[in-house]
Design a protein around this motif. Structure first.
Motif, mmCIF file in Angstrom:
data_model
loop_
_atom_site.group_PDB
_atom_site.id
_atom_site.type_symbol
_atom_site.label_atom_id
_atom_site.label_comp_id
_atom_site.label_asym_id
_atom_site.label_seq_id
_atom_site.Cartn_x
_atom_site.Cartn_y
_atom_site.Cartn_z
ATOM 1 N N ASN A 58 22.300 2.752 49.561
ATOM 2 C CA ASN A 58 21.026 3.919 49.883
ATOM 3 C C ASN A 58 20.923 4.821 48.536
ATOM 4 N N ASN A 59 21.980 4.931 47.966
ATOM 5 C CA ASN A 59 22.081 5.833 46.668
ATOM 6 C C ASN A 59 21.650 5.046 45.706
ATOM 7 N N ALA A 60 21.738 3.928 45.532
ATOM 8 C CA ALA A 60 21.247 3.214 44.409
ATOM 9 C C ALA A 60 19.794 3.223 44.114
ATOM 10 N N VAL A 61 19.389 3.949 43.574
ATOM 11 C CA VAL A 61 17.802 3.978 43.169
ATOM 12 C C VAL A 61 17.957 4.159 41.784
ATOM 13 N N ILE A 62 16.646 3.526 41.113
ATOM 14 C CA ILE A 62 16.370 3.572 39.666
ATOM 15 C C ILE A 62 15.322 4.953 39.530
ATOM 16 N N PRO A 63 15.945 5.943 38.783
ATOM 17 C CA PRO A 63 15.031 7.264 38.513
ATOM 18 C C PRO A 63 14.034 6.947 37.638
ATOM 19 N N ALA A 64 12.710 7.753 37.705
ATOM 20 C CA ALA A 64 11.681 7.445 36.970
ATOM 21 C C ALA A 64 11.967 7.447 35.397
ATOM 22 N N ILE A 65 13.009 8.360 34.802
ATOM 23 C CA ILE A 65 13.135 8.258 33.448
ATOM 24 C C ILE A 65 13.746 6.953 33.124
ATOM 25 N N GLY A 115 24.373 2.895 34.674
ATOM 26 C CA GLY A 115 24.929 4.347 35.132
ATOM 27 C C GLY A 115 24.288 4.974 36.271
ATOM 28 N N ALA A 116 22.781 4.694 36.360
ATOM 29 C CA ALA A 116 22.287 5.629 37.573
ATOM 30 C C ALA A 116 22.393 4.656 38.769
ATOM 31 N N PHE A 117 22.321 3.446 38.639
ATOM 32 C CA PHE A 117 22.251 2.404 40.102
ATOM 33 C C PHE A 117 23.772 2.272 40.512
ATOM 34 N N VAL A 118 24.790 2.155 39.936
ATOM 35 C CA VAL A 118 26.328 1.613 40.197
ATOM 36 C C VAL A 118 26.893 2.822 40.422
ATOM 37 N N ASP A 119 27.842 2.861 41.463
ATOM 38 C CA ASP A 119 28.861 3.990 41.875
ATOM 39 C C ASP A 119 29.962 3.826 40.984
ATOM 40 N N ILE A 120 29.927 4.454 39.778
ATOM 41 C CA ILE A 120 31.120 4.605 38.784
ATOM 42 C C ILE A 120 31.552 5.911 38.534
ATOM 43 N N LYS A 121 33.000 6.057 38.997
ATOM 44 C CA LYS A 121 33.405 7.606 38.942
ATOM 45 C C LYS A 121 33.419 7.959 37.577
ATOM 46 N N PRO A 122 32.805 9.257 37.281
ATOM 47 C CA PRO A 122 32.842 9.707 35.998
ATOM 48 C C PRO A 122 34.294 10.014 35.235
ATOM 49 N N GLN A 123 35.219 10.286 36.131
ATOM 50 C CA GLN A 123 36.720 10.696 35.735
ATOM 51 C C GLN A 123 37.090 9.288 35.097
ATOM 52 N N LEU A 124 36.694 8.053 35.560
ATOM 53 C CA LEU A 124 37.273 6.777 35.031
ATOM 54 C C LEU A 124 36.681 6.656 33.484
ATOM 55 N N VAL A 125 35.381 7.100 33.614
ATOM 56 C CA VAL A 125 34.976 6.836 32.066
ATOM 57 C C VAL A 125 35.544 7.747 30.990
ATOM 58 N N VAL A 126 35.885 9.142 31.665
ATOM 59 C CA VAL A 126 36.361 10.206 30.690
ATOM 60 C C VAL A 126 37.815 9.610 30.173
ATOM 61 N N ALA A 404 28.363 6.445 26.215
ATOM 62 C CA ALA A 404 27.415 7.777 26.544
ATOM 63 C C ALA A 404 26.169 7.354 27.293
ATOM 64 N N LEU A 405 25.823 6.128 26.868
ATOM 65 C CA LEU A 405 24.526 5.704 27.892
ATOM 66 C C LEU A 405 25.015 5.730 29.123
ATOM 67 N N LEU A 406 25.910 5.192 29.445
ATOM 68 C CA LEU A 406 26.310 5.067 31.074
ATOM 69 C C LEU A 406 26.794 6.493 31.477
ATOM 70 N N TRP A 407 26.952 7.409 30.735
ATOM 71 C CA TRP A 407 27.151 8.841 31.330
ATOM 72 C C TRP A 407 25.949 9.492 31.370
ATOM 73 N N ILE A 408 24.869 9.259 30.703
ATOM 74 C CA ILE A 408 23.454 9.968 30.810
ATOM 75 C C ILE A 408 22.916 9.304 31.800
ATOM 76 N N GLY A 409 23.152 7.972 31.973
ATOM 77 C CA GLY A 409 22.545 7.211 33.332
ATOM 78 C C GLY A 409 23.045 7.880 34.772
ATOM 79 N N ILE A 410 24.271 8.199 34.797
ATOM 80 C CA ILE A 410 24.850 8.766 36.018
ATOM 81 C C ILE A 410 24.141 10.228 36.035
ATOM 82 N N ALA A 411 23.928 10.948 35.097
ATOM 83 C CA ALA A 411 23.812 12.184 34.974
ATOM 84 C C ALA A 411 22.164 12.333 35.625
ATOM 85 N N LEU A 412 21.454 11.161 35.581
ATOM 86 C CA LEU A 412 19.928 10.913 35.601
ATOM 87 C C LEU A 412 19.680 10.903 37.200
#
Length: 422
Positions: A58-65, A115-126, A404-412
């Motif tokens: 349900n949270n997996a959406v593709i943002p307009a950007i 980044g936007a579609f998949v549930d990836i923990k930001p802390q894991l990337v950091v 960084a692309l993954l991170w921006i995707g999460i933020a979007l």
């Protein structure tokens, strides 16, 4: 942000974790260029399979950007195909360039989508970036000693070069290089050339400043600093210094005291504006003068790319970069600058395909940066992208800056922005 070790709980997270933490092992056999691209497409296939088997989250959406980025990537491919057709470059070059598109421009919308579609923990990337930065620290310590004892810098060229790529440097396993103007050592770490290491040092600074566990935070920060220092990238030094206060004092931007300080700072700037401007200009010229040949080559490449774009292929470009004349030491026309490179290779269509989604991304991230920590850091990464777009070709480095692309995707995607994980 939790300080315990983040656990990769899904296949997608495991691919992200191992794809990042194995950066130096991949580099050691010259396979980083290939693996950086393959990991993105592997995650994409896993996502499609999971979607097919389990249905959509349900949270997996593709943002307009992100859709804008996907359209931008599509138009990049269209420009490539029309450019090759207009200049009769042949089927073999068209296929080769299309594969290059899949390993370059396509990675930008691909990782933003993941980044936007998949549930990836930001802390894991950091944490994974902190591990790579720590490895860079170890790599620097060992290779500086080897440089001082006179060991050879370049070790070998990986046989993976037969797969094809932008150049030999992408498959060369090197401990360090030599600055052609000073003769001294210059480090590119796991990147294809030293300025790209400065680029990644800036990205790593933003990531590692988000880490809460003291060892990984400190070692990651030191690693990014050493990368920036040894890369001897002028752009890297300037951007790194400008980023540092934005990374470390972000939480104080809502502090009323800081607002008062800004209120004092701005009039001071107005009063001291001219002498301060002269000081900055003088310092910038000093840095430029430290490697004048590099500046001359870049400037000449920009002029050549712009002139030939205007006169020969303004809409769809030339399809590919072209080897430059002796005055630019054979450097390809269309390289060293994302915007001039896009105009030369893909015309105005290619330039707009990057400029439009990048502009909307920046507006979104800046707008939400005061309320969202992850949007704030993503906005800093977007700033680094914009700054480096004037010094580097963003396309061919996407295989290393994909975190960084993954991170921006999460933020979007606010539904998966990950704030609950941080």
């Amino acid at each position: 942000m939790a300080s315990q070790h983040p656990i990769a709980s899904s296949t997608e997270e495991k691919l992200v974790w191992f794809g990042l933490t194995l950066t130096y092992p991949f580099f050691a056999f010259g396979g980083l260029y290939v693996m950086g691209s393959v990991i993105g497409w592997m995650i994409f296939i896993v996502v499609l399979l999971r979607w097919y088997v389990n249905g959509k989250d349900n949270n997996a959406v593709i943002p307009a950007i992100v859709w804008l980025w996907i359209l931008g990537g599509f138009f990049m491919l269209v420009a490539l195909l029309i450019g090759h057709s207009n200049w009769d470059l042949g089927l073999a070059k068209t296929i080769k360039s299309s594969i290059g598109w899949a390993k370059g421009w396509a990675l930008m919308p691909l990782f933003l989508f993941i980044g936007a579609f998949v549930d990836i923990k930001p802390q894991l990337v950091v944490r994974a970036v902190c591990v790579v930065s720590f490895h860079s620290l170890i790599f620097a310590g060992v290779t500086v000693v080897l440089y001082m004892v006179g060991a050879p810098g370049d070790l070998f060229i990986s046989p993976l070069q037969v797969i094809g790529g932008p150049g030999e440097s992408f498959f060369t396993v090197s401990l360090f290089g030599l600055n052609p103007e000073t003769g001294g050592g210059r480090w590119r770490f796991f990147t294809p050339w030293a300025p790209a290491a400065g680029f990644m040092a800036c990205i790593f600074l933003i990531f590692t400043s988000q880490e809460k566990e003291p060892f990984w935070r400190n070692s990651g920060l030191v690693g990014s600093f050493i990368m920036c220092l040894l890369s001897q990238s002028r752009a890297g030094w300037v951007i790194y210094i400008a980023l540092a206060p934005l990374c470390f004092f972000s939480k104080h931007f809502k502090n009323p005291l800081l607002i008062i300080l800004f209120g004092l700072f701005i009039p001071a700037i107005l009063l001291l504006g001219e002498p301060l401007f002269n000081l900055i200009t003088s310092s910038y010229e000093d840095i430029k003068a430290s490697r004048p040949d590099s500046t001359r080559v870049r400037n000449t490449l920009e002029v050549l790319a712009l002139q030939r774009w205007e006169s020969e292929a303004p809409i769809w470009g030339h399809g590919i970069v072209e080897k430059g004349p002796k005055i630019v030491e054979g450097m390809p026309i269309g390289s060293h600058h994302s915007w001039y490179g896009l105009l030369f290779v893909k015309g105005i269509v290619g330039l707009l395909a990057l400029a439009i989604p990048l502009t909307f991304t920046c507006i979104y991230l800046f707008w939400h940066s005061l309320k969202s920590e992850i949007c704030y850091t993503a906005a800093l990464m977007a700033i680094v992208f914009i700054c480096y777009s004037f010094f580097e070709n963003l396309e061919i480095l996407s295989f290393i800056y994909w975190p960084a692309l993954l991170w921006i995707g999460i933020a979007l995607n606010p539904l998966k922005s990950g704030e609950r994980h941080v």
